[in-house]
Design an enzyme around this catalytic site. Structure first.
Site, mmCIF file in Angstrom:
data_model
loop_
_atom_site.group_PDB
_atom_site.id
_atom_site.type_symbol
_atom_site.label_atom_id
_atom_site.label_comp_id
_atom_site.label_asym_id
_atom_site.label_seq_id
_atom_site.Cartn_x
_atom_site.Cartn_y
_atom_site.Cartn_z
ATOM 1 N N GLU A 188 0.830 -1.211 0.000
ATOM 2 C CA GLU A 188 0.000 0.000 0.000
ATOM 3 C C GLU A 188 0.863 1.259 0.000
ATOM 4 O O GLU A 188 1.820 1.345 0.765
ATOM 5 C CB GLU A 188 -0.919 0.020 1.224
ATOM 6 C CG GLU A 188 -1.967 1.115 1.126
ATOM 7 C CD GLU A 188 -2.891 1.142 2.348
ATOM 8 O OE1 GLU A 188 -4.056 1.517 2.183
ATOM 9 O OE2 GLU A 188 -2.428 0.804 3.456
ATOM 10 N N ALA A 323 1.653 -0.633 10.842
ATOM 11 C CA ALA A 323 1.138 -1.945 10.428
ATOM 12 C C ALA A 323 0.503 -1.810 9.050
ATOM 13 O O ALA A 323 0.293 -0.706 8.546
ATOM 14 C CB ALA A 323 0.121 -2.465 11.438
ATOM 15 N N GLU A 325 -2.736 -3.750 6.666
ATOM 16 C CA GLU A 325 -3.919 -4.585 6.852
ATOM 17 C C GLU A 325 -4.121 -5.668 5.806
ATOM 18 O O GLU A 325 -5.260 -6.096 5.558
ATOM 19 C CB GLU A 325 -5.169 -3.705 6.874
ATOM 20 C CG GLU A 325 -5.475 -2.984 5.554
ATOM 21 C CD GLU A 325 -4.893 -1.587 5.453
ATOM 22 O OE1 GLU A 325 -5.363 -0.787 4.628
ATOM 23 O OE2 GLU A 325 -3.946 -1.288 6.201
ATOM 24 N N ASN A 326 -3.072 -6.165 5.156
ATOM 25 C CA ASN A 326 -3.234 -7.203 4.135
ATOM 26 C C ASN A 326 -4.284 -8.228 4.577
ATOM 27 O O ASN A 326 -4.240 -8.734 5.697
ATOM 28 C CB ASN A 326 -1.903 -7.933 3.913
ATOM 29 C CG ASN A 326 -0.727 -6.993 3.849
ATOM 30 O OD1 ASN A 326 -0.645 -6.143 2.988
ATOM 31 N ND2 ASN A 326 0.191 -7.146 4.791
ATOM 32 N N HIS A 358 -7.144 -1.353 15.001
ATOM 33 C CA HIS A 358 -7.147 -0.584 13.748
ATOM 34 C C HIS A 358 -7.063 -1.515 12.537
ATOM 35 O O HIS A 358 -7.863 -1.412 11.596
ATOM 36 C CB HIS A 358 -5.961 0.381 13.766
ATOM 37 C CG HIS A 358 -5.875 1.299 12.594
ATOM 38 N ND1 HIS A 358 -6.231 2.627 12.656
ATOM 39 C CD2 HIS A 358 -5.456 1.089 11.309
ATOM 40 C CE1 HIS A 358 -6.052 3.185 11.469
ATOM 41 N NE2 HIS A 358 -5.571 2.275 10.645
ATOM 42 N N GLU A 359 -6.102 -2.425 12.575
ATOM 43 C CA GLU A 359 -5.895 -3.290 11.403
ATOM 44 C C GLU A 359 -7.021 -4.303 11.239
ATOM 45 O O GLU A 359 -7.389 -4.649 10.106
ATOM 46 C CB GLU A 359 -4.545 -4.012 11.517
ATOM 47 C CG GLU A 359 -3.344 -3.078 11.647
ATOM 48 C CD GLU A 359 -3.299 -1.984 10.594
ATOM 49 O OE1 GLU A 359 -3.652 -2.254 9.434
ATOM 50 O OE2 GLU A 359 -2.900 -0.854 10.935
ATOM 51 N N HIS A 362 -9.856 -2.735 9.473
ATOM 52 C CA HIS A 362 -9.613 -2.654 8.026
ATOM 53 C C HIS A 362 -10.072 -3.907 7.287
ATOM 54 O O HIS A 362 -10.313 -3.842 6.071
ATOM 55 C CB HIS A 362 -8.118 -2.481 7.755
ATOM 56 C CG HIS A 362 -7.659 -1.060 7.734
ATOM 57 N ND1 HIS A 362 -8.295 -0.077 7.028
ATOM 58 C CD2 HIS A 362 -6.585 -0.466 8.330
ATOM 59 C CE1 HIS A 362 -7.652 1.075 7.186
ATOM 60 N NE2 HIS A 362 -6.615 0.868 7.981
ATOM 61 N N GLU A 381 -8.961 4.771 6.354
ATOM 62 C CA GLU A 381 -8.135 5.099 7.517
ATOM 63 C C GLU A 381 -8.900 5.853 8.606
ATOM 64 O O GLU A 381 -8.676 5.622 9.793
ATOM 65 C CB GLU A 381 -6.905 5.893 7.073
ATOM 66 C CG GLU A 381 -6.006 5.145 6.095
ATOM 67 C CD GLU A 381 -5.454 3.842 6.661
ATOM 68 O OE1 GLU A 381 -5.579 3.601 7.879
ATOM 69 O OE2 GLU A 381 -4.895 3.059 5.877
#
Length: 902
Positions: A188, A323, A325-326, A358-359, A362, A381
């Site tokens: 990203e 981090a 978020e894949n 957070h991740e 996502h 985000e």
């Protein structure tokens, strides 16, 4: 002009010119002159004209599925790749335009629709290159037919990248001293093209079948579970992973490493694993517990099951951001995932929990529903930042994230009050411009306006709107308007209890009204200033843009900005929260009777600054002196923040703001104390850097005398609530910085015991930073800390040691740290930006760090891309504490020279 105002101006100049630099640089390196021609043929690349002249890909061909096989050789640090892309042709064309950057393509072949699945040799595609746009064109020998599917087979190879983007090399040192190499990805926003040729834009979603070749001593991870492993000739193993769900290229991920994991299964059957290097395996257990709780919370809150059968969280030794978020394979900086109870403080625990929250958010916001283009990255985000608050509040209430979230909005306001800010939804075309969008405005302002919208709609309606949005646009792309549409659809018909408490001020609920209101927050930059004047039982309201560094004689001052502001307020005569939408430049409110005081922005749920004109501030100060508990602790924080923000903009006298803090000696709320002390500490350091010794000593004496009771009652332990522990860390750090004898004596005592134990004595984690900083003031202590830094297996401890090392008053020691940071061995390159920022915080290191940046700018750009978070941190970190006119001019001159040299 006093020093505080000058410091604000300097910070403003730095940020404005940095943003200009990034913008001009992006124009220069991406050659917009190629986009001005009328035909679709741009400048030659490898001998032939390139058939496409825009940064964005055409929509004539779209991918359906990628079958990608990658073999990273960790000895030669190269990788080879073979991919088969199934495409669908929407319009007749002879060209397939896609992205590629830094890849050597050795073969490109086309198989017609009739030969899908066949072993027949295909037709060679000619490869044309456009490096400036990071694109390639595959020219077919004949026209590709609209409505048909084809298979494109591409072979390629490249070197594993040395930075932090694409498919890159990362290293770590094992406890035995051996340096080990892993290969990992971070795509990203626009770096998947560095790992394999692809349609590298978020709207080109496809399925991915990943295959990884590796040595037996390694493991391979990817987005999906491994379905089989094949042994190849020569001893290599080939891992095949299940086909992904439909997703964007920036979410693809794969890793080859030797990591170990801990595992658990959620109540819905998702296999969840935390991976780290073998020596740090013991630090993975808290992350596993938190990830299980948070994933289960999100499945219930969103009313949508996590769509993959597994989820891996991996601590990467070299990682530029916090981090990534894949989907199904989230990668983290080690300090954002690993938790060591012996060395991780209360703040470290909150940080790890927040980043995991957070991740995981996502996985729905960004992965399941993706913004249509990067101009709306805030839909990813901003929502993920906001969901940190929602999820951690629900699962770890003891961490008191609601209080921390106030600082998120304070940070957004600090950035948004500069004229160099930008709208939340902002045009971005080039990779550099896209990277610029990953900033405080997209993350923090986005989260804060969502918090305001939630308060405006009610939690239940807001959640219903989110669920509608996620379900409607699952596996698709969305825009701002799609979100407002979903929110409008969630609002019930106006009537009854709902209208009485939430919509008493307006018949909201229509899409046009929701959209109209929120567009004032997302499509224009800045934050509103609401000016309130109480005249009898009438409140006179006025709104304008809150700006720092722009004065009445400046042209920008007259620019018209206005918002639809959902105001909340309480008065001396009623505890009821009153609501009103301010839609015009001026307005009036009639109260039931005269009031002694009024407080707007209740609990700081809104995103605006309030200035109480007339005797408004005097009345509030009087009330705080008499009975500060009549305001909630969030309101008290909000008042202190507003007052000092108004001082920085020249709207309020410093004396008035300081009078507001008089009552703090009776303050019982830790978060309010920290806010007030933070401003006093900022003034102290500003005077210290300016060598204004008499003011510095007076401020030091005032702080230590005024807050002595609360300082003296702090214990050197890890006891108490998270709020108590954070206050302890901050107070003891400040007291020792101010050379408070009791603090220095205790810190030296603990440091001597720790040093005498050979670094094996377990000190309270919340005071480690203070103890190490005091110990670092001696030559012997500094040298010992540097040795322990190189040996420590705890990222949390290394961060505290590194900060302590930067507090030395010996310039040769600070120079040594910079040298180690540039070498990237003892101090990793990922930590260089934070290192320079910390050194600049030190009065003895401020000039050293700034001069280093000026002299080594080109070397820094070899390590970090221009629009990267690291470069922004370096520039702002080394300049924002200047507070003299000379330094202001010096910073501006340097940055303008950089622009001129482009």
């Amino acid at each position: 002009m006093h020093a505080f105002a000058m410091a604000s101006l300097c910070r403003i100049c730095s940020l404005v010119v940095v943003l200009q630099l990034l913008h001009v640089y992006s124009l220069g390196i991406y050659g917009f002159k190629h986009q001005t021609g009328k035909d679709n043929v741009t400048s030659p690349t490898n001998g032939k004209p390139f058939p496409w002249n825009k940064m964005r890909l055409p929509g004539m061909v779209v991918p359906i599925q990628y079958d990608l096989c990658v073999h990273p050789n960790l000895t030669t640090v190269h990788f080879t790749g073979l991919e088969r892309i199934e495409i669908f042709v929407r319009e007749h064309t002879r060209f397939i335009i896609l992205h590629s950057k830094g890849l050597e393509i050795t073969s490109a072949v086309l198989l017609p629709k009739d030969d899908l699945g066949s072993s027949k040799p295909g037709k060679q595609l000619q490869v044309l290159e456009h490096p400036a746009h990071e694109q390639i064109a595959l020219q077919a020998p004949e026209v590709l037919t609209a409505g048909q599917r084809y298979l494109v087979v591409i072979e390629f190879h490249a070197r594993l990248a040395d930075g932090f983007d694409g498919f890159y090399k990362s290293t770590y040192k094992a406890r035995d001293g051996e340096t080990r190499i892993i290969a990992t990805t971070d795509f990203e926003p626009t770096s998947a093209r560095m790992a394999f040729p692809c349609f590298d834009e978020p709207s080109f979603k496809a399925n991915f079948a990943i295959t990884i070749r590796r040595e037996r001593k390694h493991i391979a991870l990817s987005n999906m579970p491994k379905i089989k492993t094949i042994e190849l000739e020569g001893g290599l193993l080939e891992d095949h992973f299940d086909v992904t769900v439909k997703m964007s290229t920036y979410l693809v991920a794969y890793i080859v490493c030797d990591f170990k994991s801990v595992q658990a299964t959620t109540s819905s059957g998702i296999k969840l694993s935390i991976y780290a290097s073998p020596d740090k395996w013991s630090q993975t257990h808290y992350a596993l517990e938190a990830a299980v709780k948070l994933l289960e919370f999100y499945e219930k809150y969103f009313d949508i099951s996590f769509p993959l059968p597994k989820l891996d969280l991996v601590a990467i030794p070299d990682f530029q951001s916090g981090a990534m978020e894949n989907w199904g394979l989230i990668t983290y900086r080690e300090t954002s995932l690993l938790y060591d109870p012996k060395t991780s403080s209360a703040f470290d625990k909150l940080w790890v929990t927040r980043v995991i929250g957070h991740e995981l958010a996502h996985q729905w916001f960004g992965n399941l529903v993706t913004m249509e283009w990067w101009n709306d990255i805030w839909l990813n985000e901003g929502f993920a930042r906001f969901m940190e608050l929602v999820s951690v509040s629900a699962t770890y209430s003891e961490l008191q994230i609601e209080d921390y979230f106030l600082n998120v909005c304070f940070g957004a306001i600090s950035r948004d009050s500069l004229n160099s800010s930008h709208p939340i939804s902002n045009p971005a075309e080039t990779p550099t411009q896209i990277k610029e969008m990953f900033d405080t405005v997209s993350y923090d302002k986005g989260a804060c306006i969502l918090k305001m919208l939630q308060d405006f709609l009610s939690e239940a309606v807001f959640q219903k709107g989110i669920i509608h949005y996620l379900k409607k646009y699952s596996y698709r792309n969305a825009k701002n308007d799609d979100l407002w549409n979903s929110m409008a659809n969630a609002i019930p018909p106006c009537g009854g209890h709902f209208c009485l408490w939430s919509f008493q001020f307006s018949h909201m609920g229509k899409l046009t009204e929701i959209e109209e209101m929120m567009n004032t927050w997302t499509l224009q930059k800045g934050i509103p200033l609401v000016l309130v004047k109480c005249e009898g039982n009438t409140l006179r309201l006025r709104q304008e843009r809150f700006l720092k560094g722009v004065f009445e004689e400046d042209p920008e001052w007259a620019n018209l900005y206005f918002w639809h502001i959902p105001l909340t307020y309480v008065t001396s005569s009623s505890n009821t929260v009153h609501r009103h939408i301010l839609k015009t430049k001026t307005d009036t409110l009639e109260l039931e009777g005269e009031v002694a005081w009024v407080k707007f922005n209740v609990d700081m749920n809104g995103y605006y600054i309030v200035h109480y004109e007339g005797n408004g501030w005097d009345n509030i100060i009087k009330l705080l002196d008499q009975n500060h508990t009549l305001f909630s602790h969030k309101d008290r924080v909000n008042l202190i923040h507003n007052a000092f923000q108004l001082v920085s903009a020249g709207r309020l006298s410093l004396d008035t703001a300081l009078d507001l803090t008089r009552y703090l000696r009776r303050e019982s709320s830790n978060v309010v104390l920290l806010q007030g002390l933070g401003y006093l500490e900022m003034f102290y350091h500003m005077m210290e850097r300016r060598n204004i010794s008499d003011v510095t000593e007076n401020l030091k004496r005032y702080i230590l005398q005024h807050f002595k009771p609360v300082i003296d009652k702090q214990t050197w332990s890890d006891e108490g609530s998270v709020s108590d522990r954070m206050l302890r860390s901050a107070l003891l750090e400040l007291a020792c910085e101010l050379q408070y004898p009791r603090c220095i004596q205790k810190a030296n005592e603990l440091f001597s015991k720790w040093m005498g134990s050979g670094g094996t004595l377990n000190l309270p984690a919340d005071v480690l930073k203070t103890v190490y900083s005091v110990g670092a003031q001696s030559i012997a202590g500094w040298n010992y800390l540097l040795k322990q830094y190189s040996l420590s297996m705890s990222g949390a401890e290394k961060n505290k040691i590194l900060y302590a090392l930067t507090t030395s008053r010996h310039c040769e020691k600070l120079t040594k740290l910079i040298e180690l940071g540039m070498e990237g061995e003892v101090i990793k390159t990922q930590d260089l930006a934070a290192l320079l920022n910390a050194i600049a915080r030190n009065p003895e290191g401020q000039g050293l760090a700034w001069n280093f940046v000026r002299k080594n700018w080109n070397n820094l750009l070899k390590k970090f891309e221009l629009a990267s978070f690291s470069i922004r941190t370096i520039i702002v970190g080394t300049t924002s504490r200047f507070s003299s006119k000379d330094k202001l001019e010096e910073v501006c001159d340097f940055l303008l020279i950089l622009i001129g040299n482009l």
